[in-house]
Design a protein around this motif. Structure first.
Motif, PDB file in Angstrom:
ATOM      1  N   ALA A 370      12.070  13.202 -11.871  1.00  8.62           N
ATOM      2  CA  ALA A 370      11.239  14.374 -11.591  1.00  8.62           C
ATOM      3  C   ALA A 370      12.087  15.631 -11.695  1.00  8.62           C
ATOM      4  CB  ALA A 370      10.637  14.260 -10.201  1.00  8.62           C
ATOM      5  N   ALA A 371      11.698  16.537 -12.590  1.00  3.25           N
ATOM      6  CA  ALA A 371      12.436  17.777 -12.780  1.00  3.25           C
ATOM      7  C   ALA A 371      11.510  18.984 -12.823  1.00  3.25           C
ATOM      8  CB  ALA A 371      13.251  17.709 -14.076  1.00  3.25           C
ATOM      9  N   THR A 372      10.213  18.754 -12.547  1.00  2.00           N
ATOM     10  CA  THR A 372       9.210  19.813 -12.600  1.00  2.00           C
ATOM     11  C   THR A 372       8.377  19.767 -11.327  1.00  2.00           C
ATOM     12  OG1 THR A 372       9.057  19.419 -14.987  1.00  2.00           O
ATOM     13  CG2 THR A 372       7.419  20.886 -14.007  1.00  2.00           C
ATOM     14  N   PHE A 373       8.387  20.850 -10.567  1.00  8.49           N
ATOM     15  CA  PHE A 373       7.620  20.933  -9.329  1.00  8.49           C
ATOM     16  C   PHE A 373       6.639  22.103  -9.427  1.00  8.49           C
ATOM     17  CE2 PHE A 373      11.814  19.415  -7.304  1.00  8.49           C
ATOM     18  CZ  PHE A 373      11.517  18.084  -7.610  1.00  8.49           C
ATOM     19  N   TYR A 374       5.461  21.913  -8.872  1.00  9.34           N
ATOM     20  CA  TYR A 374       4.421  22.945  -8.910  1.00  9.34           C
ATOM     21  C   TYR A 374       4.177  23.462  -7.494  1.00  9.34           C
ATOM     22  CZ  TYR A 374       3.563  21.478 -13.681  1.00  9.34           C
ATOM     23  OH  TYR A 374       3.711  21.196 -15.023  1.00  9.34           O
ATOM     24  N   TYR A 375       4.155  24.786  -7.371  1.00 10.55           N
ATOM     25  CA  TYR A 375       4.007  25.421  -6.063  1.00 10.55           C
ATOM     26  C   TYR A 375       2.688  26.191  -5.987  1.00 10.55           C
ATOM     27  CZ  TYR A 375       8.757  24.198  -4.768  1.00 10.55           C
ATOM     28  OH  TYR A 375       9.897  23.494  -4.442  1.00 10.55           O
ATOM     29  N   PHE A 388       3.088  35.172  -0.256  1.00 15.36           N
ATOM     30  CA  PHE A 388       3.673  35.054   1.075  1.00 15.36           C
ATOM     31  C   PHE A 388       4.722  33.951   1.062  1.00 15.36           C
ATOM     32  CE2 PHE A 388       3.810  33.953   5.610  1.00 15.36           C
ATOM     33  CZ  PHE A 388       3.864  35.226   6.175  1.00 15.36           C
ATOM     34  N   TRP A 389       5.950  34.332   1.361  1.00 15.38           N
ATOM     35  CA  TRP A 389       7.063  33.367   1.300  1.00 15.38           C
ATOM     36  C   TRP A 389       8.078  33.678   2.394  1.00 15.38           C
ATOM     37  CZ3 TRP A 389      12.342  34.149  -0.352  1.00 15.38           C
ATOM     38  CH2 TRP A 389      13.070  32.961  -0.503  1.00 15.38           C
ATOM     39  N   LEU A 500       3.245  15.737  -5.594  1.00 13.82           N
ATOM     40  CA  LEU A 500       2.040  16.549  -5.471  1.00 13.82           C
ATOM     41  C   LEU A 500       2.428  18.024  -5.546  1.00 13.82           C
ATOM     42  CD1 LEU A 500       0.304  14.724  -2.482  1.00 13.82           C
ATOM     43  CD2 LEU A 500      -0.514  14.749  -4.845  1.00 13.82           C
ATOM     44  N   PRO A 501       1.468  18.921  -5.796  1.00  7.82           N
ATOM     45  CA  PRO A 501       1.783  20.347  -5.682  1.00  7.82           C
ATOM     46  C   PRO A 501       2.298  20.661  -4.278  1.00  7.82           C
ATOM     47  CG  PRO A 501      -0.298  20.048  -6.824  1.00  7.82           C
ATOM     48  CD  PRO A 501       0.091  18.696  -6.293  1.00  7.82           C
ATOM     49  N   LEU A 502       3.316  21.495  -4.203  1.00 11.28           N
ATOM     50  CA  LEU A 502       3.973  21.808  -2.944  1.00 11.28           C
ATOM     51  C   LEU A 502       3.542  23.169  -2.419  1.00 11.28           C
ATOM     52  CD1 LEU A 502       7.514  20.627  -4.064  1.00 11.28           C
ATOM     53  CD2 LEU A 502       6.146  19.566  -2.249  1.00 11.28           C
ATOM     54  N   PRO A 503       3.588  23.364  -1.111  1.00  8.94           N
ATOM     55  CA  PRO A 503       3.258  24.689  -0.559  1.00  8.94           C
ATOM     56  C   PRO A 503       4.330  25.704  -0.934  1.00  8.94           C
ATOM     57  CG  PRO A 503       4.089  23.229   1.165  1.00  8.94           C
ATOM     58  CD  PRO A 503       3.901  22.377  -0.064  1.00  8.94           C
ATOM     59  N   GLY A 504       3.908  26.904  -1.271  1.00  9.98           N
ATOM     60  CA  GLY A 504       4.833  27.939  -1.706  1.00  9.98           C
ATOM     61  C   GLY A 504       5.327  28.840  -0.597  1.00  9.98           C
ATOM     62  N   ASP A 505       5.139  28.419   0.675  1.00 11.17           N
ATOM     63  CA  ASP A 505       5.510  29.293   1.796  1.00 11.17           C
ATOM     64  C   ASP A 505       6.986  29.228   2.157  1.00 11.17           C
ATOM     65  OD1 ASP A 505       5.700  26.788   2.910  1.00 11.17           O
ATOM     66  OD2 ASP A 505       4.080  27.055   4.369  1.00 11.17           O
ATOM     67  N   GLY A 506       7.773  28.427   1.430  1.00  8.96           N
ATOM     68  CA  GLY A 506       9.203  28.315   1.710  1.00  8.96           C
ATOM     69  C   GLY A 506       9.591  27.025   2.389  1.00  8.96           C
TER      70      GLY A 506
END
Length: 840
Positions: A370-375, A388-389, A500-506
């Motif tokens: 896995a080398a691609t993550f979606y936020y 918001f981060w 899975l898509p990850l939360p982009g809040d940090g």
């Protein structure tokens, strides 16, 4: 393809008639999408010069500005090039000149795709691709890599010299009217080459091997199927690890970089995320082939000591990529004070990616990690162009582009970026992508270190700065040592489920990579063999998350077959290595066909079903083109998988219309065939009464029941398609290989031609619709005891369709024959070899 040359002659005659017939209409102003024909028909520089361009080089003396000393380029009769230079600078300058002489259009097409400039030559049809690439940012990465290189960096010096050579060849072709015919047909001239173009081509290759959409698929399937069912069917760790055959069984190190806990606990996918995922997937489905990584077909291995007849080391490698004309590779041997290396290069990039030097040999397979993550970024209407981060609202950065479009005005395009990466979709929510390939990498420096290495320690040290794409590097040397290491970025996140898509809040940001010393790797193992075939490299107790079966580790059937042959092998020779590379034994069939035959035993069957069963019972699991059992097996397997899973796909409304890649077909393999099949194999072999066979309406089924129904359906379908005699249902009637032209001009491709193999054989023939255009792109065997190496690729050294070097190596490749990899003096002694003497 015995009539290949006459066909080209007819094609060109017809083309002449068509072009001349349209002259009165099109004239010099062009018509519709066609370019103006005036320059195209110029008798001195137009398409009529193609035949002259096709002639192989002859013995001659050339002038090449920028050289410091003389250079010799020797061409074997088959086109293989040997460059002898007195300085490294001159080597790379001549390297660029030779690449551009034979592959300039290919190089230009690749850089245009990477840099978002396809629309400039083909029109608005390419805008989706151009916008996507500008968002992904290969150009920005190339600029960052170039800016980070010190003035005396070996890679910077090589790229500079290479660029000079490319531009010298380009200027010469423009001056003499000998640009490739496709430049003339499309009505444009290439712009001068820059080092950034080479780095961008490096980027597009990384994208092909490393950029994936697995988390988007998991999001869509999670919404449709539910998390528990999804993770049972497409788990992080396969249920039956024995089939995977990890090459590094442990024990494993775990250093302070916090590992990710891969336990599959539920993580909610919001409706907004699912909507954005569906829209982004639909967009990706329209991209050019290879823009999103989904294939998992390459092999490499090495053996030594008591495994070999000589006691020395044997190495074999065959990377599986898109098979096109011209081919992805250009074969070359290089000699200079700093380099004595031979193998295959990528036109546009100076260096040998796979090959050998005087002391070591190496080859590559994709790690599939896995080398691609979606936020999923937190945005709202009250904070325009913000996200918001880490507890605060941040302003998105933006980059402006003007995309030139043929026959139209330039299109203004804005790329927005968050801390995670470019925003790829804003529908319901903003989706940003973090991709390892977007980080500046020193891969060319690493490659030169590998090219120069003479020991495993030097080889391993060079790979410390190889970052993306992550690759399994197999190694063998003249002292009899062997090894394998998975080099590159293995990113780690703070928390969450990165499949899975990850939360982009940090809370789930990427924190770093697995430390180099903790990566999968082995050296001189007691088994005297190492191997990789895109399988999961490590066992279930590896302390870091590296990906899932959908992301896209191979299910292990090729790895299982390679392990089977090597572990049982004794007194192995070069011939054994070549035989294994061309092996079409289906390891999966060996697991499932006995279960199918047992399930059919004693059951009432039609005459055709009885004959088909008998064929399977006598079969040796070899996917030869003349095998009828091979056809029965493959049609059964796709039907069995379809009958097991598609009732749930239908009942739960998996969005196959929005994303055709998620679709299941009863008569085709697809992107989900291998990962879903991995679970189906586990149930069939070890748990035939698994609840997963139960239908959505509650009807309980077992594996034997589903197999019997699928077999009957498969026989009925084959009877309808191929006729009433099962013995005539040979695999070659439904399965073939083809080598399409890179510019998608059908008449300039090769095939389709009946062929053996399938997506799970060592001689892989990925067969989404039973027509394979993906497979072994280069086969190489190095025998250090004999001091010899052998290689072949399906194509030729020239991109000119009329050249005798356009497809001349396909027959040898097809028949499993290899060419000796000669040094320059050996090449020069061959009858028919030609030499360029190049002066400053």
């Amino acid at each position: 393809m015995k009539a290949r040359r006459p066909a080209l002659a007819v094609l060109n005659a017809l083309a002449s008639v068509i072009v001349l017939g349209g002259v009165l209409y099109a004239g010099a102003s062009g018509a519709g999408p066609l370019p103006p024909l005036g320059a195209m028909l110029n008798p001195g520089t137009g398409v009529w010069t193609v035949a002259g361009d096709a002639r192989p080089p002859s013995n001659q003396t050339l002038q090449l500005p920028g050289l410091t000393q003389g250079v010799h380029v020797i061409y074997e009769p088959n086109g293989t090039a040997h460059i002898e230079a007195g300085t490294d600078h001159d080597l790379f300058l001549a390297f660029g000149y030779v690449h551009a002489t034979f592959r300039l259009f290919q190089m230009d097409l690749q850089r245009r795709q990477a840099e978002g400039l396809l629309s400039q030559i083909v029109g608005p049809e390419a805008l989706n691709s151009d916008e996507f690439e500008l968002q992904l940012g290969l150009v920005r990465t190339a600029q960052a890599e170039w800016s980070a290189m010190p003035a005396n960096d070996p890679a910077r010096l090589a790229l500079t010299a290479y660029t000079t050579g490319v531009n010298a060849a380009m200027a010469e072709q423009e001056r003499t009217g000998h640009l490739d015919v496709l430049f003339k047909m499309l009505g444009y001239q290439p712009t001068p080459w820059t080092p950034l173009d080479s780095l961008a081509i490096q980027g597009i290759m990384t994208q092909t091997l490393d950029f994936s959409d697995g988390p988007l698929w998991y999001a869509l399937l999670d919404k449709a199927l539910g998390y528990d069912r999804l993770m049972r069917w497409l788990p992080v760790i396969p249920a039956d690890e024995s089939i995977q055959r990890p090459y590094d069984p442990g024990p494993y190190r775990q250093d302070p970089a916090a590992p990710f806990d891969a336990a599959p606990t539920a993580q909610a996918v919001s409706p907004g995320a699912a909507t954005a995922a569906a829209a982004l997937e639909a967009r990706m489905a329209a991209l050019p082939p290879g823009a999103v990584h989904r294939e998992a077909d390459s092999n490499n291995w090495a053996v030594n000591g008591p495994k070999t007849a000589s006691g020395g080391a044997l190495l074999a490698g065959d990377p599986h990529l898109d098979q096109t004309l011209p081919a992805i590779w250009y074969q070359v041997q290089c000699d200079s004070p700093g380099f004595h290396v031979a193998g295959v290069s990528i036109p546009g990039i100076p260096g040998i990616l796979i090959g050998h030097n005087q002391h070591i040999g190496w080859s590559l397979t994709n790690t599939q990690n896995a080398a691609t993550f979606y936020y999923q970024e937190h945005t709202d209407k009250a904070h325009r162009n913000q996200y918001f981060w880490n507890g605060a609202w941040r302003t998105m950065k933006s980059v402006q582009y003007a995309i030139p479009v043929k026959h139209g005005a330039a299109v203004d395009f804005t790329v927005k970026m968050t801390v995670h990466g470019p925003v790829m979709m804003e529908i319901g929510t903003a989706f940003a992508v973090w991709w390892a390939g977007a980080l500046p990498s020193s891969d060319i420096d690493a490659l030169y270190g590998v090219n120069r290495a003479s020991t495993y320690q030097q080889f391993r040290d060079a790979l410390r700065v190889w970052h993306a794409p992550t690759q399994n590097f197999v190694y063998a040397d003249d002292q009899g040592n062997i090894g394998l290491i998975s080099a590159g970025y293995f990113p780690l996140v703070k928390s969450g489920q990165p499949w899975l898509p990850l939360p982009g809040d940090g809370s789930a940001d990427v924190t770093g990579t697995i430390p180099f010393d903790d990566l999968p790797q082995v050296y001189d193992p007691p088994s005297h063999m190492v191997w990789s075939a895109n399988q999961r490299e490590v066992g279930a107790d590896y302390p870091y998350y590296i990906g899932t079966s959908l992301e896209f580790f191979d299910p292990g059937y090729r790895a299982g077959r390679i392990y089977q042959v090597l572990s049982n092998g004794k007194n192995l020779t070069t011939n054994d290595m070549e035989r294994l590379q061309n092996d079409t034994h289906d390891y999966l069939a060996g697991l499932i066909v006995p279960k199918l035959v047992a399930a059919l035993q004693g059951q009432p069957m039609s005459a055709n079903e009885q004959t088909a069963k008998a064929l399977l019972g006598e079969w040796d699991d070899d996917m030869q083109p003349d095998s009828a059992a091979a056809t029965v097996w493959m049609r059964f397997w796709t039907q069995y998988l379809y009958d097991t899973f598609n009732p749930w796909w239908t009942a739960q409304k998996v969005p196959t219309k929005q994303d055709p890649g998620l679709a299941l077909e009863p008569d085709k393999t697809g992107d989900l065939t291998s990962p879903l099949g991995e679970s189906l194999v586990q149930w069939t072999v070890n748990d035939p009464t698994a609840a997963d066979f139960t239908l959505p309406n509650g009807t309980v089924r077992t594996a034997p029941e589903v197999m019997r129904a699928a077999f009957a359906e498969a026989v009925t379908a084959l009877t309808k398609r191929l006729g009433p005699d099962p013995k005539s249902w040979t695999w070659g009637r439904v399965h073939s290989r083809a080598f399409p032209n890179l510019a998608q001009i059908d008449s300039l491709g090769y095939g389709p031609r009946p062929a053996g193999g399938n997506g799970w054989t060592v001689d892989a023939a990925s067969d989404t619709e039973f027509v394979s255009t993906h497979g072994p792109s280069w086969r190489m065997v190095v025998d250090w005891s004999a001091g010899m190496a052998y290689g072949v690729y399906p194509g030729g050294q020239s991109e000119n369709p009329l050249s005798p070097w356009y497809e001349n190596q396909i027959p040898a490749w097809w028949d499993g024959r290899y060419n000796p990899m000669l040094d320059a003096s050996q090449a020069q002694s061959l009858p028919g070899s030609q030499t360029w003497t190049i002066q400053p």
